[in-house]
Design a protein around this motif. Sequence first.
Motif, PDB file in Angstrom:
ATOM      1  N   TYR A 181     -26.044  36.104 -28.686  1.00 54.97           N
ATOM      2  CA  TYR A 181     -25.354  34.888 -28.231  1.00 54.97           C
ATOM      3  C   TYR A 181     -24.152  35.255 -27.363  1.00 54.97           C
ATOM      4  O   TYR A 181     -23.283  36.015 -27.788  1.00 54.97           O
ATOM      5  N   PHE A 213     -26.808  24.481 -28.123  1.00 53.37           N
ATOM      6  CA  PHE A 213     -26.882  25.911 -28.446  1.00 53.37           C
ATOM      7  C   PHE A 213     -26.316  26.180 -29.843  1.00 53.37           C
ATOM      8  O   PHE A 213     -26.870  26.953 -30.613  1.00 53.37           O
ATOM      9  N   LEU A 243     -28.284  27.833 -33.013  1.00 61.38           N
ATOM     10  CA  LEU A 243     -27.797  29.030 -33.721  1.00 61.38           C
ATOM     11  C   LEU A 243     -27.438  28.757 -35.179  1.00 61.38           C
ATOM     12  O   LEU A 243     -27.147  29.689 -35.930  1.00 61.38           O
ATOM     13  N   ILE A 284     -29.290  33.677 -26.328  1.00 59.32           N
ATOM     14  CA  ILE A 284     -28.713  32.401 -25.898  1.00 59.32           C
ATOM     15  C   ILE A 284     -27.461  32.680 -25.082  1.00 59.32           C
ATOM     16  O   ILE A 284     -26.510  33.291 -25.586  1.00 59.32           O
TER      17      ILE A 284
END
Length: 231
Positions: free
Chosen positions: A76, A45, A49, A153
């Motif tokens: 996020y 992740f 990002l 996310i």
Amino acid sequence: MSLKIDLVTKRFGSFTAVNQLSLDIPDKQIFGFLGANGAGKTTTFRMILGLIDATEGAITWEGEPINYDKTDKIGYLPEERGLYPKQTVKEQIIYLGRLRGMAKKEILEQLNQWLERFRIPDYLDKKVEELSKGNQQKIQFISAVIHNPRLLILDEPFSGLDPVNVELLKNAVLKLKEAGTTIVFSSHQMDTVEELCEYLCIMQHGKPIVHGSLKEIKRSFGKKNLFIHAD
Ligand code: ATP
């Protein structure tokens, strides 16, 4: 496929946290990463990002690497929760919404809708430090979605919540998907992934051991074997 992970490896010194991961994450669907502690989900992740760089390979979203000019299109929820304890819920979310270019009126409208949906309509002026852990987690979720991101996310969004709040959050995730958001989330629990996702990747020691559509995977492996692989 708008989010593409192409042969991505991440090494920390001599330790390989993610090993040659390749995935096409479909647009406007819910994609689950399933794996035990240390499988490499959070590291993946953070690379998506752009918070850390891949050692090898490339990640693109809509044909380009994710960089800071896309921040207002991405939401996020990190695994480690972090809010400003002395701020009120309203101050917290206004601050974060403004960073993403939203007007105060719009932020407050959205925030009130979310508080209603999460059954805490009167929490606007409560200080973060006065909230229970579960309610703090809901506020953190709101801070990830207040700007209506197109890519969301969520790192273990349901961990530590009671069943009622898990349901509230799951419903919120499904509503966001219906509204056209691409959602990527991680979990330790096959049942949660099965309930929400059309697509998934099961990771073990940094490697994808199986990925694809849930239907196809279940047809090929059966549920029992998936549990064995996941743990
Ligand atoms: P969890 O469910 O526990 O969050 P995870 O699947 O998200 O696990 P990661 O947090 O991605 O796993 O960690 C993968 C591995 O990489 C772990 O062994 C972890 O210790 C290691 N790791 C992660 N970040 C670093 C770092 N900055 N330096 C060294 N090792 C790291």
